[in-house]
Design a protein around this motif. Structure first.
Motif, PDB file in Angstrom:
ATOM      1  N   UNK A  42       0.773  -1.199   0.116  1.00  0.00           N
ATOM      2  CA  UNK A  42      -0.008   0.021   0.219  1.00  0.00           C
ATOM      3  C   UNK A  42       0.753   1.337  -0.055  1.00  0.00           C
ATOM      4  N   UNK A  43       1.970   0.992  -0.057  1.00  0.00           N
ATOM      5  CA  UNK A  43       3.019   2.256  -0.069  1.00  0.00           C
ATOM      6  C   UNK A  43       3.451   2.499  -1.467  1.00  0.00           C
ATOM      7  N   UNK A  44       4.597   3.434  -1.347  1.00  0.00           N
ATOM      8  CA  UNK A  44       5.087   3.740  -2.728  1.00  0.00           C
ATOM      9  C   UNK A  44       5.919   2.408  -3.258  1.00  0.00           C
ATOM     10  N   UNK A  45       6.209   1.470  -2.497  1.00  0.00           N
ATOM     11  CA  UNK A  45       6.842   0.289  -2.959  1.00  0.00           C
ATOM     12  C   UNK A  45       6.050  -0.548  -4.042  1.00  0.00           C
ATOM     13  N   UNK A  46       4.600  -0.408  -4.258  1.00  0.00           N
ATOM     14  CA  UNK A  46       3.958  -0.856  -5.136  1.00  0.00           C
ATOM     15  C   UNK A  46       4.393  -0.705  -6.548  1.00  0.00           C
ATOM     16  N   UNK A  47       4.972   0.371  -6.558  1.00  0.00           N
ATOM     17  CA  UNK A  47       5.663   0.830  -8.146  1.00  0.00           C
ATOM     18  C   UNK A  47       7.033   0.303  -8.215  1.00  0.00           C
ATOM     19  N   UNK A  48       7.444  -0.908  -7.588  1.00  0.00           N
ATOM     20  CA  UNK A  48       8.768  -1.184  -7.715  1.00  0.00           C
ATOM     21  C   UNK A  48       9.413  -1.283  -9.161  1.00  0.00           C
ATOM     22  N   UNK A  49       8.490  -1.848 -10.091  1.00  0.00           N
ATOM     23  CA  UNK A  49       8.769  -2.116 -11.426  1.00  0.00           C
ATOM     24  C   UNK A  49       9.315  -0.851 -12.232  1.00  0.00           C
ATOM     25  N   UNK A  50       9.090   0.358 -11.740  1.00  0.00           N
ATOM     26  CA  UNK A  50       9.246   1.667 -12.172  1.00  0.00           C
ATOM     27  C   UNK A  50      10.592   2.109 -11.567  1.00  0.00           C
ATOM     28  N   UNK A  51      10.833   1.737 -10.545  1.00  0.00           N
ATOM     29  CA  UNK A  51      11.970   2.112  -9.860  1.00  0.00           C
ATOM     30  C   UNK A  51      13.634   1.509 -10.725  1.00  0.00           C
ATOM     31  N   UNK A  53      16.844  -0.343 -10.794  1.00  0.00           N
ATOM     32  CA  UNK A  53      17.547  -1.546 -10.058  1.00  0.00           C
ATOM     33  C   UNK A  53      18.446  -1.088  -9.084  1.00  0.00           C
ATOM     34  N   UNK A  54      18.515  -1.730  -7.733  1.00  0.00           N
ATOM     35  CA  UNK A  54      19.474  -1.543  -6.888  1.00  0.00           C
ATOM     36  C   UNK A  54      19.707  -2.813  -6.101  1.00  0.00           C
ATOM     37  N   UNK A  55      21.144  -3.041  -5.763  1.00  0.00           N
ATOM     38  CA  UNK A  55      21.115  -4.371  -5.166  1.00  0.00           C
ATOM     39  C   UNK A  55      20.598  -4.156  -3.650  1.00  0.00           C
ATOM     40  N   UNK A  56      20.755  -3.235  -2.859  1.00  0.00           N
ATOM     41  CA  UNK A  56      20.376  -3.125  -1.600  1.00  0.00           C
ATOM     42  C   UNK A  56      19.013  -2.202  -1.519  1.00  0.00           C
ATOM     43  N   UNK A  57      17.942  -2.447  -1.034  1.00  0.00           N
ATOM     44  CA  UNK A  57      16.967  -1.236  -0.807  1.00  0.00           C
ATOM     45  C   UNK A  57      16.431  -1.375   0.675  1.00  0.00           C
ATOM     46  N   UNK A  58      16.506  -0.334   1.238  1.00  0.00           N
ATOM     47  CA  UNK A  58      16.253   0.039   2.805  1.00  0.00           C
ATOM     48  C   UNK A  58      15.135   0.717   2.679  1.00  0.00           C
ATOM     49  N   UNK A  59      13.944   0.627   3.424  1.00  0.00           N
ATOM     50  CA  UNK A  59      12.690   1.328   3.374  1.00  0.00           C
ATOM     51  C   UNK A  59      12.261   1.363   4.766  1.00  0.00           C
ATOM     52  N   UNK A  60      11.764   2.484   5.312  1.00  0.00           N
ATOM     53  CA  UNK A  60      11.106   2.890   6.453  1.00  0.00           C
ATOM     54  C   UNK A  60       9.564   3.023   6.200  1.00  0.00           C
TER      55      UNK A  60
END
Length: 85
Positions: A42-51, A53-60
């Motif tokens: 339900x957050x911005x991470x639902x659009x990860x296919x548009x970001x 690509x990073x090896x490590x992703x940290x989210x709060x």
């Protein structure tokens, strides 16, 4: 990822520069817009296919914070506040 020169239109792949090798124009990323929303998020991470690509992703758990309508100040002015708390 693909990058396109703003001056000459030349395409570069996975280059580590921000300027064109030939005309010194800026390189803009070219995105593949295969748009879909990941289910369950339900957050911005639902659009990860548009970001990118990073090896490590940290989210709060950013994003998904409400827009609040003011009750006193700017009451009838169609102004909203973003609650980032």
């Amino acid at each position: 990822m693909q990058y396109k020169c703003t001056d000459c239109g030349e395409i570069f792949w996975d280059i580590k520069r921000i300027t064109c090798l030939y005309r010194n124009g800026l390189l803009n990323p070219v995105y593949e817009w295969r748009f879909y929303i990941s289910g369950g998020l339900k957050s911005i991470w639902r659009f990860t296919n548009m970001f990118p690509r990073f090896e490590n992703t940290i989210t709060l758990d950013e994003g998904n914070t409400p827009l609040l309508e003011p009750t006193r100040v700017f009451k009838n002015m169609n102004v909203y506040f973003k609650d980032e708390g």
